[in-house]
Design an enzyme around this catalytic site. Structure first.
Site, PDB file in Angstrom:
ATOM      1  N   ASN A  60     -47.378  59.223  95.907  1.00  0.00           N
ATOM      2  CA  ASN A  60     -46.456  60.598  95.929  1.00  0.00           C
ATOM      3  C   ASN A  60     -45.312  59.850  95.397  1.00  0.00           C
ATOM      4  O   ASN A  60     -44.305  59.189  95.789  1.00  0.00           O
ATOM      5  CB  ASN A  60     -46.277  61.002  97.180  1.00  0.00           C
ATOM      6  CG  ASN A  60     -45.321  62.218  97.139  1.00  0.00           C
ATOM      7  OD1 ASN A  60     -45.093  62.937  96.081  1.00  0.00           O
ATOM      8  ND2 ASN A  60     -44.956  62.648  98.546  1.00  0.00           N
ATOM      9  N   TRP A  61     -45.078  60.118  93.884  1.00  0.00           N
ATOM     10  CA  TRP A  61     -43.900  59.827  93.091  1.00  0.00           C
ATOM     11  C   TRP A  61     -42.681  60.779  93.283  1.00  0.00           C
ATOM     12  O   TRP A  61     -41.309  60.327  93.053  1.00  0.00           O
ATOM     13  CB  TRP A  61     -44.062  59.679  91.725  1.00  0.00           C
ATOM     14  CG  TRP A  61     -44.986  58.703  91.243  1.00  0.00           C
ATOM     15  CD1 TRP A  61     -45.812  57.763  92.148  1.00  0.00           C
ATOM     16  CD2 TRP A  61     -45.597  58.695  89.904  1.00  0.00           C
ATOM     17  NE1 TRP A  61     -46.695  57.142  91.289  1.00  0.00           N
ATOM     18  CE2 TRP A  61     -46.531  57.502  89.777  1.00  0.00           C
ATOM     19  CE3 TRP A  61     -45.234  59.158  88.690  1.00  0.00           C
ATOM     20  CZ2 TRP A  61     -47.039  57.053  88.780  1.00  0.00           C
ATOM     21  CZ3 TRP A  61     -45.674  58.604  87.533  1.00  0.00           C
ATOM     22  CH2 TRP A  61     -46.726  57.551  87.482  1.00  0.00           C
ATOM     23  N   LYS A  62     -42.768  62.024  93.994  1.00  0.00           N
ATOM     24  CA  LYS A  62     -41.752  62.721  94.517  1.00  0.00           C
ATOM     25  C   LYS A  62     -40.907  63.096  93.204  1.00  0.00           C
ATOM     26  O   LYS A  62     -41.388  63.021  92.261  1.00  0.00           O
ATOM     27  CB  LYS A  62     -40.927  62.246  95.612  1.00  0.00           C
ATOM     28  CG  LYS A  62     -41.457  61.706  96.816  1.00  0.00           C
ATOM     29  CD  LYS A  62     -40.739  61.682  97.995  1.00  0.00           C
ATOM     30  CE  LYS A  62     -41.486  60.610  98.996  1.00  0.00           C
ATOM     31  NZ  LYS A  62     -41.018  60.773 100.312  1.00  0.00           N
ATOM     32  N   HIS A  96     -46.512  68.802 102.719  1.00  0.00           N
ATOM     33  CA  HIS A  96     -45.640  67.682 102.684  1.00  0.00           C
ATOM     34  C   HIS A  96     -44.238  67.881 103.683  1.00  0.00           C
ATOM     35  O   HIS A  96     -43.766  69.060 103.538  1.00  0.00           O
ATOM     36  CB  HIS A  96     -44.964  67.072 101.625  1.00  0.00           C
ATOM     37  CG  HIS A  96     -44.510  65.792 101.649  1.00  0.00           C
ATOM     38  ND1 HIS A  96     -43.307  65.597 102.130  1.00  0.00           N
ATOM     39  CD2 HIS A  96     -45.081  64.345 101.454  1.00  0.00           C
ATOM     40  CE1 HIS A  96     -42.898  64.272 101.847  1.00  0.00           C
ATOM     41  NE2 HIS A  96     -43.867  63.669 101.748  1.00  0.00           N
ATOM     42  N   GLU A 144     -41.435  67.268 103.541  1.00  0.00           N
ATOM     43  CA  GLU A 144     -40.218  67.793 102.692  1.00  0.00           C
ATOM     44  C   GLU A 144     -40.104  69.095 102.077  1.00  0.00           C
ATOM     45  O   GLU A 144     -39.198  69.934 102.420  1.00  0.00           O
ATOM     46  CB  GLU A 144     -39.953  66.878 101.588  1.00  0.00           C
ATOM     47  CG  GLU A 144     -39.449  65.258 102.097  1.00  0.00           C
ATOM     48  CD  GLU A 144     -39.852  64.316 101.270  1.00  0.00           C
ATOM     49  OE1 GLU A 144     -40.221  64.481  99.994  1.00  0.00           O
ATOM     50  OE2 GLU A 144     -39.841  63.049 101.634  1.00  0.00           O
ATOM     51  N   GLU A 204     -48.571  62.251 108.579  1.00  0.00           N
ATOM     52  CA  GLU A 204     -47.074  61.519 108.237  1.00  0.00           C
ATOM     53  C   GLU A 204     -46.278  61.647 109.152  1.00  0.00           C
ATOM     54  O   GLU A 204     -45.521  62.865 108.904  1.00  0.00           O
ATOM     55  CB  GLU A 204     -46.657  62.040 106.829  1.00  0.00           C
ATOM     56  CG  GLU A 204     -47.734  61.776 105.693  1.00  0.00           C
ATOM     57  CD  GLU A 204     -47.025  61.638 104.538  1.00  0.00           C
ATOM     58  OE1 GLU A 204     -47.091  60.686 103.918  1.00  0.00           O
ATOM     59  OE2 GLU A 204     -46.422  62.618 103.731  1.00  0.00           O
ATOM     60  N   GLY A 226     -39.776  57.514 104.516  1.00  0.00           N
ATOM     61  CA  GLY A 226     -38.603  57.126 103.566  1.00  0.00           C
ATOM     62  C   GLY A 226     -37.467  56.405 104.737  1.00  0.00           C
ATOM     63  O   GLY A 226     -36.478  56.127 104.200  1.00  0.00           O
ATOM     64  N   SER A 269     -43.530  55.032 105.067  1.00  0.00           N
ATOM     65  CA  SER A 269     -43.187  53.593 104.960  1.00  0.00           C
ATOM     66  C   SER A 269     -44.319  52.652 105.019  1.00  0.00           C
ATOM     67  O   SER A 269     -44.105  51.605 105.541  1.00  0.00           O
ATOM     68  CB  SER A 269     -42.096  53.168 106.134  1.00  0.00           C
ATOM     69  OG  SER A 269     -41.033  54.082 106.029  1.00  0.00           O
ATOM     70  N   GLY A 283     -45.245  56.700  99.641  1.00  0.00           N
ATOM     71  CA  GLY A 283     -44.134  57.227  98.880  1.00  0.00           C
ATOM     72  C   GLY A 283     -43.278  55.999  98.044  1.00  0.00           C
ATOM     73  O   GLY A 283     -43.742  55.720  96.643  1.00  0.00           O
ATOM     74  N   GLY A 284     -42.321  55.705  98.716  1.00  0.00           N
ATOM     75  CA  GLY A 284     -41.503  54.804  97.951  1.00  0.00           C
ATOM     76  C   GLY A 284     -42.290  53.602  97.308  1.00  0.00           C
ATOM     77  O   GLY A 284     -41.975  53.262  96.183  1.00  0.00           O
TER      78      GLY A 284
HETATM   79  C1  PEP Z   1     -44.244  60.194 101.472  1.00  0.00           C
HETATM   80  O1  PEP Z   1     -43.356  60.833 101.393  1.00  0.00           O
HETATM   81  O2  PEP Z   1     -45.390  61.138 101.629  1.00  0.00           O
HETATM   82  C2  PEP Z   1     -43.996  58.815 102.033  1.00  0.00           C
HETATM   83  C3  PEP Z   1     -45.321  58.485 102.723  1.00  0.00           C
HETATM   84  O3  PEP Z   1     -42.794  58.272 101.816  1.00  0.00           O
HETATM   85  P1  PEP Z   1     -42.633  56.825 102.008  1.00  0.00           P
HETATM   86  O4  PEP Z   1     -43.983  55.941 101.954  1.00  0.00           O
HETATM   87  O5  PEP Z   1     -41.460  56.682 101.149  1.00  0.00           O
HETATM   88  O6  PEP Z   1     -42.414  56.659 103.638  1.00  0.00           O
END
Ligand code: PEP
Length: 252
Positions: A9-11, A97, A99, A169, A175, A215, A236-237
């Site tokens: 997920n590049w956001k 998600h 967010e 999640e 994040g 994470s 994500g990151g």
């Molecule tokens: C996400 O936003 O779906 C996610 C898992 O982010 P991160 O890996 O950065 O925690």
């Protein structure tokens, strides 16, 4: 069908050049280094989907949208429909998600409408669930996740469930650098599978892929991916760095 999936997920990251380079690097590394058969899906921002889908047309990587509209079409300025995503080469969409739930106030009824639009457009849905730290501390996390599943998924037919993946999640892990421990992740994944089984039957529940997100990185992926009810990751990151993403993939 239950399968192992790694989703990136590049956001809201990357201009066109950066997005194309990241996709090119990931696909090159996957081709040269990855022998497994896990499904790989990248979720770039909407504006890059068409170009990246074309770039990766002959690769084994699929593309998806990070969200879609709850409506079919019409006067919804700024929205992108599920059908538009599919027409640009997307095969997946992330719905719910945290967010989107928190910054854009997406309710269960919004998310249910989005899921129905996505399924109608032939997309595979990755539906996200997860609790805040406060909810976990108040031991409300199981009730919360059960209600997130019930409110958006339990009206679906068995056929429709064949196009749904669930991602657990925990909001406190997204994040933040904090990850659910293997025991916490397995406990919640088993609970999610059991909750699906209670409503839809064991056979269907055993076929649903349940991903972990929060994470997840090169250092903790293996301990999460070996768990019985963890079928992959939503990253994500760490999906913004080709080397990290592919190193995580190799642990799946
Ligand atoms: C996400 O936003 O779906 C996610 C898992 O982010 P991160 O890996 O950065 O925690």
């Amino acid at each position: 069908m239950r399968r192992r999936i790694l989703a990136g997920n590049w956001k809201m990251n990357g201009d066109r050049e950066e997005a194309m380079s990241l996709a090119t690097e990931i696909s090159g590394m996957v081709k040269d280094e990855y022998l497994g058969d896990s499904k790989i899906v990248l979720f770039p921002p909407f504006v890059h989907i068409h170009s990246i889908a074309r770039l990766l047309e002959h690769s084994r990587i699929s593309i998806g949208g990070q969200n879609c509209a709850a409506a079919d079409s019409g006067a919804f300025t700024g929205e992108v429909s599920a059908k538009m995503l599919a027409s640009c080469g997307a095969q997946y969409v992330i719905i719910g998600h945290s967010e989107r739930r928190s910054y854009f106030n997406e309710s269960s009824s919004d998310l249910t409408a989005k899921i129905m639009q996505a399924l109608k457009a032939g997309l595979q849905v990755i539906y996200c669930v997860g609790e805040t730290l406060e909810q976990r501390e108040q031991t409300e996390h199981f009730n919360l996740v059960a209600s997130q599943l019930r409110e958006c998924l339990f009206h679906l037919s068995k056929d429709q469930w064949g196009h749904v993946v669930v991602a657990y999640e925990p909001v406190w892990a997204i994040g933040t650098g904090l990850t659910a421990s293997p025991a916490q992740a397995q406990e919640m994944h088993a609970f999610i599978r059991q909750t699906i089984a209670d409503h839809m039957g064991h056979e269907l529940a055993s076929e649903v892929s349940i991903l972990y997100g929060g994470s997840c990185n090169e250092s903790n992926a293996t301990e999460l991916f070996v768990l019985k009810d963890v079928d992959g990751g939503l990253i994500g990151g760490a999906s913004l760095k080709s080397r990290s993403f592919v190193n995580i993939l190799k642990q799946l």
